[in-house]
Design an enzyme around this catalytic site. Sequence first.
Site, short mmCIF file in Angstrom:
data_model
loop_
_atom_site.label_atom_id
_atom_site.label_comp_id
_atom_site.label_asym_id
_atom_site.label_seq_id
_atom_site.Cartn_x
_atom_site.Cartn_y
_atom_site.Cartn_z
N ARG A 11 0.82 -1.21 0.00
CA ARG A 11 0.00 0.00 0.00
C ARG A 11 0.86 1.27 0.00
O ARG A 11 0.63 2.18 -0.79
CB ARG A 11 -0.92 0.01 1.23
CG ARG A 11 -1.96 -1.10 1.29
CD ARG A 11 -2.82 -1.15 0.05
NE ARG A 11 -3.48 0.12 -0.23
CZ ARG A 11 -3.94 0.47 -1.44
NH1 ARG A 11 -3.76 -0.33 -2.49
NH2 ARG A 11 -4.56 1.62 -1.61
N CYS A 154 1.71 6.71 10.23
CA CYS A 154 0.71 7.66 9.73
C CYS A 154 0.00 8.36 10.89
O CYS A 154 -0.28 9.56 10.83
CB CYS A 154 -0.30 6.94 8.84
SG CYS A 154 -1.18 5.57 9.64
N THR A 155 -0.27 7.61 11.97
CA THR A 155 -0.99 8.21 13.09
C THR A 155 -0.09 9.16 13.89
O THR A 155 -0.55 10.20 14.37
CB THR A 155 -1.56 7.12 14.01
OG1 THR A 155 -0.53 6.17 14.34
CG2 THR A 155 -2.69 6.39 13.31
N THR A 212 -1.57 -0.76 20.03
CA THR A 212 -0.90 0.37 19.38
C THR A 212 0.28 0.82 20.23
O THR A 212 0.21 0.81 21.46
CB THR A 212 -1.85 1.55 19.15
OG1 THR A 212 -1.12 2.64 18.58
CG2 THR A 212 -2.50 2.03 20.44
N ARG A 235 -9.90 -0.81 14.78
CA ARG A 235 -10.02 -0.88 13.33
C ARG A 235 -11.51 -0.94 12.97
O ARG A 235 -12.29 -1.65 13.63
CB ARG A 235 -9.31 -2.13 12.79
CG ARG A 235 -7.84 -2.23 13.16
CD ARG A 235 -6.93 -1.64 12.12
NE ARG A 235 -5.53 -1.79 12.50
CZ ARG A 235 -4.79 -2.85 12.22
NH1 ARG A 235 -5.32 -3.88 11.56
NH2 ARG A 235 -3.52 -2.90 12.59
N ASN A 317 -4.48 7.73 5.74
CA ASN A 317 -3.34 7.00 6.29
C ASN A 317 -2.43 6.41 5.23
O ASN A 317 -1.31 5.99 5.53
CB ASN A 317 -3.82 5.90 7.24
CG ASN A 317 -4.98 5.09 6.70
OD1 ASN A 317 -6.13 5.51 6.82
ND2 ASN A 317 -4.69 3.95 6.09
#
EC number: 1.2.1.72
Length: 336
Positions: A11, A154-155, A212, A235, A317
């Site tokens: 991705r 990304c977060t 996380t 999620r 993201n």
Amino acid sequence: MIKIAINGYGRIGRNVLRALYESGRDKNIKIVAINELAAPEAMVHLTRFDTSHGRFHHPVQLAGNSMLVGEDLISLFAERDPSRLPWRALGVDVVLDCTGVFGSRADAELHLAAGAGKVLFSHPAEADVDATIVYGVNHQVLTGRERIVSNASCTTNCVVPVIETLHREFEINCGTITTIHSAMHDQQVIDAYHSDLRRTRAASQSIIPVDTKLAKGLERILPHFAGKFEAIAVRVPTINVTAMDLSITVRKKVTVTDVNQALQRASRGTLSGILDYTEEPLVSVDFNHDAHSCIIDGTQTRVSDANLVKMLMWCDNEWGFANRMLDTTRAMMAAG
């Protein structure tokens, strides 16, 4: 000319390539190679067609052992051992390691042994790397001596610019973060085995809590907040775009207007292109293909008792993070 190789064409790897071309093609960056174990035909197909981001508006085809993007020939490899890749012969300046598997100094040194100048991980790495960068917040620390760098997550890229801005304005005491993340490739289409029992369940049918390390990642960028933040993540059954719920306590008394105006100023100033702000009544799909690291939804900002602040922010993201990979690559090379 910065010559880059992509190791891991999933991705993020594919979005990095698309972002480079879609942005008007930075003439100073050239992708010279991709290493991916998948079939070349599938790599070409998934470059051309993407469920989240649509069709790629450049011609792509196989050309022997290479992929031809427009007039650019990109060498393709399927090598499990990075030390055996021909990075030296290709003159690779930076390897963008987008596997999600490698993440230590020893892993990166395999690329360096093959002749790459530097390595940038597309995910949080071990503490033994030279630097972890959130572009727009701490990329100025790069000196040129760093050979192994992580682009964080990304977060982390989404929430850190907001925390840093609000701390500078209002002095944050502590906070909590909830990540509401789109489904990912490590989840199941239908119930199937996984080491995480929650991830044995069908991704499209449940909201699924997952572990996380965001709080630890935040501390690496902002060490003065060590022990001051906690984070959880779930999620949800969407394929792209993530929401983040941030709650903080601040030393100064604030109003909703104070908070929103501080973020608006940052989005127009030092964080232009990184942070955005909206008060439109938007939903997650409206942020698909947005190149910002973070978009604040000002309509959702709340303040309780003048010191407890809660807000909602969005990020693509995939696309936002892929653009930051390119930004950090430029910063690494510009530093020397």
